[in-house]
Design a protein around this motif. Structure first.
Motif, PDB file in Angstrom:
ATOM      1  N   ALA A 309     163.066  39.760 -14.401  1.00 49.34           N
ATOM      2  CA  ALA A 309     162.638  40.881 -15.231  1.00 49.34           C
ATOM      3  C   ALA A 309     163.647  41.171 -16.337  1.00 49.34           C
ATOM      4  O   ALA A 309     163.271  41.494 -17.465  1.00 49.34           O
ATOM      5  CB  ALA A 309     162.440  42.124 -14.363  1.00 49.34           C
ATOM      6  N   SER A 310     164.935  41.027 -16.035  1.00 50.42           N
ATOM      7  CA  SER A 310     165.960  41.295 -17.053  1.00 50.42           C
ATOM      8  C   SER A 310     165.908  40.266 -18.172  1.00 50.42           C
ATOM      9  O   SER A 310     166.127  40.600 -19.350  1.00 50.42           O
ATOM     10  CB  SER A 310     167.353  41.317 -16.415  1.00 50.42           C
ATOM     11  OG  SER A 310     167.669  40.056 -15.839  1.00 50.42           O
ATOM     12  N   GLN A 311     165.637  39.008 -17.828  1.00 49.22           N
ATOM     13  CA  GLN A 311     165.518  37.978 -18.865  1.00 49.22           C
ATOM     14  C   GLN A 311     164.293  38.221 -19.740  1.00 49.22           C
ATOM     15  O   GLN A 311     164.337  38.021 -20.957  1.00 49.22           O
ATOM     16  CB  GLN A 311     165.444  36.597 -18.207  1.00 49.22           C
ATOM     17  CG  GLN A 311     166.760  36.142 -17.590  1.00 49.22           C
ATOM     18  CD  GLN A 311     166.608  34.862 -16.788  1.00 49.22           C
ATOM     19  OE1 GLN A 311     165.516  34.512 -16.335  1.00 49.22           O
ATOM     20  NE2 GLN A 311     167.712  34.156 -16.598  1.00 49.22           N
ATOM     21  N   ARG A 312     163.188  38.658 -19.112  1.00 49.34           N
ATOM     22  CA  ARG A 312     162.005  38.997 -19.902  1.00 49.34           C
ATOM     23  C   ARG A 312     162.306  40.164 -20.846  1.00 49.34           C
ATOM     24  O   ARG A 312     161.891  40.166 -22.013  1.00 49.34           O
ATOM     25  CB  ARG A 312     160.830  39.355 -18.996  1.00 49.34           C
ATOM     26  CG  ARG A 312     160.276  38.191 -18.196  1.00 49.34           C
ATOM     27  CD  ARG A 312     158.880  38.486 -17.688  1.00 49.34           C
ATOM     28  NE  ARG A 312     158.790  39.706 -16.908  1.00 49.34           N
ATOM     29  CZ  ARG A 312     158.959  39.762 -15.594  1.00 49.34           C
ATOM     30  NH1 ARG A 312     159.257  38.652 -14.907  1.00 49.34           N
ATOM     31  NH2 ARG A 312     158.846  40.912 -14.948  1.00 49.34           N
ATOM     32  N   ALA A 313     163.015  41.140 -20.338  1.00 46.72           N
ATOM     33  CA  ALA A 313     163.352  42.301 -21.168  1.00 46.72           C
ATOM     34  C   ALA A 313     164.194  41.888 -22.364  1.00 46.72           C
ATOM     35  O   ALA A 313     164.031  42.421 -23.465  1.00 46.72           O
ATOM     36  CB  ALA A 313     164.087  43.344 -20.323  1.00 46.72           C
ATOM     37  N   GLU A 314     165.090  40.909 -22.163  1.00 42.70           N
ATOM     38  CA  GLU A 314     165.932  40.440 -23.268  1.00 42.70           C
ATOM     39  C   GLU A 314     165.092  39.779 -24.345  1.00 42.70           C
ATOM     40  O   GLU A 314     165.300  40.001 -25.540  1.00 42.70           O
ATOM     41  CB  GLU A 314     166.980  39.449 -22.755  1.00 42.70           C
ATOM     42  CG  GLU A 314     167.886  38.906 -23.875  1.00 42.70           C
ATOM     43  CD  GLU A 314     168.902  37.904 -23.353  1.00 42.70           C
ATOM     44  OE1 GLU A 314     168.896  36.758 -23.852  1.00 42.70           O
ATOM     45  OE2 GLU A 314     169.664  38.275 -22.447  1.00 42.70           O
ATOM     46  N   ILE A 315     164.110  38.979 -23.919  1.00 44.09           N
ATOM     47  CA  ILE A 315     163.234  38.312 -24.885  1.00 44.09           C
ATOM     48  C   ILE A 315     162.509  39.339 -25.750  1.00 44.09           C
ATOM     49  O   ILE A 315     162.500  39.256 -26.979  1.00 44.09           O
ATOM     50  CB  ILE A 315     162.201  37.426 -24.158  1.00 44.09           C
ATOM     51  CG1 ILE A 315     162.853  36.104 -23.738  1.00 44.09           C
ATOM     52  CG2 ILE A 315     160.992  37.130 -25.056  1.00 44.09           C
ATOM     53  CD1 ILE A 315     161.901  35.155 -23.056  1.00 44.09           C
ATOM     54  N   TRP A 316     161.928  40.343 -25.105  1.00 45.14           N
ATOM     55  CA  TRP A 316     161.107  41.280 -25.871  1.00 45.14           C
ATOM     56  C   TRP A 316     161.931  42.321 -26.599  1.00 45.14           C
ATOM     57  O   TRP A 316     161.499  42.860 -27.617  1.00 45.14           O
ATOM     58  CB  TRP A 316     160.046  41.902 -24.962  1.00 45.14           C
ATOM     59  CG  TRP A 316     159.159  40.808 -24.440  1.00 45.14           C
ATOM     60  CD1 TRP A 316     159.008  40.395 -23.160  1.00 45.14           C
ATOM     61  CD2 TRP A 316     158.355  39.915 -25.237  1.00 45.14           C
ATOM     62  NE1 TRP A 316     158.152  39.321 -23.100  1.00 45.14           N
ATOM     63  CE2 TRP A 316     157.737  39.006 -24.357  1.00 45.14           C
ATOM     64  CE3 TRP A 316     158.097  39.810 -26.609  1.00 45.14           C
ATOM     65  CZ2 TRP A 316     156.887  38.001 -24.800  1.00 45.14           C
ATOM     66  CZ3 TRP A 316     157.250  38.810 -27.059  1.00 45.14           C
ATOM     67  CH2 TRP A 316     156.650  37.919 -26.153  1.00 45.14           C
ATOM     68  N   LYS A 317     163.136  42.559 -26.130  1.00 43.13           N
ATOM     69  CA  LYS A 317     164.046  43.414 -26.884  1.00 43.13           C
ATOM     70  C   LYS A 317     164.374  42.752 -28.217  1.00 43.13           C
ATOM     71  O   LYS A 317     164.398  43.404 -29.268  1.00 43.13           O
ATOM     72  CB  LYS A 317     165.323  43.672 -26.084  1.00 43.13           C
ATOM     73  CG  LYS A 317     166.308  44.596 -26.783  1.00 43.13           C
ATOM     74  CD  LYS A 317     167.569  44.779 -25.945  1.00 43.13           C
ATOM     75  CE  LYS A 317     168.574  45.681 -26.670  1.00 43.13           C
ATOM     76  NZ  LYS A 317     169.845  45.812 -25.899  1.00 43.13           N
ATOM     77  N   ALA A 318     164.620  41.448 -28.189  1.00 44.42           N
ATOM     78  CA  ALA A 318     164.918  40.721 -29.424  1.00 44.42           C
ATOM     79  C   ALA A 318     163.745  40.799 -30.388  1.00 44.42           C
ATOM     80  O   ALA A 318     163.917  41.040 -31.591  1.00 44.42           O
ATOM     81  CB  ALA A 318     165.248  39.268 -29.099  1.00 44.42           C
ATOM     82  N   ARG A 319     162.541  40.623 -29.873  1.00 44.96           N
ATOM     83  CA  ARG A 319     161.366  40.659 -30.752  1.00 44.96           C
ATOM     84  C   ARG A 319     161.130  42.063 -31.305  1.00 44.96           C
ATOM     85  O   ARG A 319     160.880  42.249 -32.498  1.00 44.96           O
ATOM     86  CB  ARG A 319     160.137  40.159 -29.972  1.00 44.96           C
ATOM     87  CG  ARG A 319     158.816  40.351 -30.699  1.00 44.96           C
ATOM     88  CD  ARG A 319     158.770  39.599 -32.024  1.00 44.96           C
ATOM     89  NE  ARG A 319     157.541  39.895 -32.737  1.00 44.96           N
ATOM     90  CZ  ARG A 319     157.384  40.905 -33.586  1.00 44.96           C
ATOM     91  NH1 ARG A 319     158.383  41.726 -33.824  1.00 44.96           N
ATOM     92  NH2 ARG A 319     156.232  41.091 -34.195  1.00 44.96           N
TER      93      ARG A 319
END
Length: 459
Positions: A309-319
């Motif tokens: 979940a944290s890695q997914r959050a990083e992806i969408w935070k960047a976007r």
């Protein structure tokens, strides 16, 4: 003729401290996040109930005063700028969740409610409201601009997710459209008429929304390509194959450079697709393997899976932080942000032609997009005090719109029209524009509801 002073006397008597003509409040409510110049209202009302809105609209109607609805001011096309003065009605205080019908997967909220209020409220139901435009906008404002966002490719835009609403018309009458049935063939679809009307037909005060199950299985990944065309080829194939795509987002080299500076990331500065898949019934392991194989066929340079979940959050935070990051490419510049949407098969050609146009113009404009549905955005970074740059940016914008229309697309996929795209509507809609004006005239004969938006002032 408008008589704001007479209206102000009535508004003050009715609303007391909820009504203000303070300069700071007027300035704050005179613009959105777009590049259009501030246009202050003459006064601001902080509405708490539908009755507040009704009484304010009736007072303004008696005195010929324009009325402009306001949520959080997160729009991009000047849709809240009070170009003819008048009263701004701030609906952010009307933020209650009124009803949740978990078994029917719908809810009713006041117009000032936001996703950040609604979704935590829904947590114990296993449902959520997935339309995510990036900003924490009010749901009423999202309906008024027919907002969409990163998950439109799976869940639809506000058009598909607003199933009923309450609106205050120009004379203060209250109408309720739609209902909670899953379908209806009863009369004109007034709900869809108001979704996307940008406050020009009435003020949305309540919404009934379709909810969706929170997916049990989520797979996210970031795919880097050598060139944009290969990335778009992959997206087209992906959508054609029917995988459960929830998000398919694109960032070009400039956008990646900006985000890497802003977030201090070490992503490759190359055309990148961000993907997310949702499923509530089965694991996405097989989907991941099939998508990885498709990526290899399309020449992916590198692939990064988000397994937590944290890695997914990083992806969408960047976007999601792209809009905040883009000004770093040119400190002191102002971003003229715009969008278009084209058929998916034309997306690569349209973006390539736009990138070539940008190179010729000498302007800096990172490109991001909700490419699963053919929508992409430019943030044209200009010195607002350099007339030549502003003129060239406007010419570039006009060429972008013409190009999108030439591909059978639209002048705006999700930003709306507001002030910024009024001059292009006739090219897209032809005789349909006259029909739109007729509807506006029928519902708002004195042109008091957010005047100057959508239509040029010759209405």
């Amino acid at each position: 003729m408008a008589d704001f002073q007479a209206a102000a006397s009535e508004l003050e008597a009715r609303f007391a401290e909820k009504f203000t003509v303070a300069r700071a409040a007027r300035e704050h409510h005179g613009h959105d996040e777009g590049w259009h110049p501030t246009a202050q209202p003459d006064g601001v009302l902080f509405a708490a109930t539908t009755d507040d809105v009704v009484d304010a609209v009736r007072i303004c109607a008696r005195h010929g005063v324009p009325v402009i609805p306001y949520g959080t001011g997160s729009a991009m096309e000047g849709s809240v700028n009070a170009v003819f003065g008048g009263l701004c009605i701030d609906l952010a205080g009307m933020n209650a969740v009124l009803a949740v019908n978990a078994s029917d997967m719908d809810c009713t909220v006041e117009a000032g409610c936001t996703r950040s209020v609604l979704n935590p409220f829904l947590r114990d139901t296993g449902l959520n409201f997935p339309v995510d435009p990036g900003a924490d906008a009010t749901l009423g404002g999202m309906a008024a601009t027919r907002a969409s966002g990163t998950m439109t490719v799976r869940y639809g835009s506000m058009r598909e997710n607003v199933i009923g609403l309450e609106a205050v018309l120009a004379d203060g009458a209250v109408i309720r459209t739609g209902g909670r049935a899953r379908k209806s063939s009863s009369g004109y679809d007034l709900t869809k008429l108001f979704v996307g009307s940008e406050g020009t037909l009435g003020i949305i005060t309540k919404l009934t929304l379709r909810l969706h199950p929170i997916p049990e299985h989520i797979l996210a990944l970031r795919a880097v390509f050598d060139d944009m065309s290969s990335a778009m080829e992959f997206v087209v194939l992906l959508m054609q194959l029917g995988y459960p795509v929830a998000r398919a987002e694109f960032m070009d080299e400039l956008a990646l450079e900006a985000v890497c500076r802003y977030e201090k990331l070490d992503y490759q500065r190359m055309p990148t697709i961000f993907l997310e898949f949702h499923s509530s019934v089965s694991s996405l392991d097989d989907t991941g393997l099939a998508v990885e194989e498709l990526l290899q066929q399309c020449g992916v340079r590198s692939l990064h899976m988000a397994s937590t979940a944290s890695q997914r959050a990083e992806i969408w935070k960047a976007r999601h932080n792209a809009a905040h990051a883009e000004p770093l490419l040119r400190p002191g510049a102002r971003a003229m942000v715009t969008d278009v949407c084209v058929p998916l098969s034309s997306l690569a050609e349209c973006i390539a032609a736009t990138q070539a146009d940008l190179k010729f113009s000498g302007l800096c404009a990172p490109i991001v997009g909700h490419v699963g549905d053919g929508n992409f955005h430019l943030a044209i970074l200009i010195d607002p005090n350099a007339e030549s740059e502003v003129d060239e940016a406007e010419r570039l914008h006009a060429r972008l719109v013409d190009r999108a229309l030439g591909f059978g697309g639209t002048v705006s996929g999700e930003h709306g029209i507001g002030l910024g795209k009024r001059q292009y509507l006739e090219a897209e809609h032809g005789a349909g524009l006259a029909v739109m004006k007729s509807i506006k005239q029928a519902l708002d004969p004195n042109n008091l509801m957010n005047p100057g938006k959508i239509f040029l002032p010759d209405l």
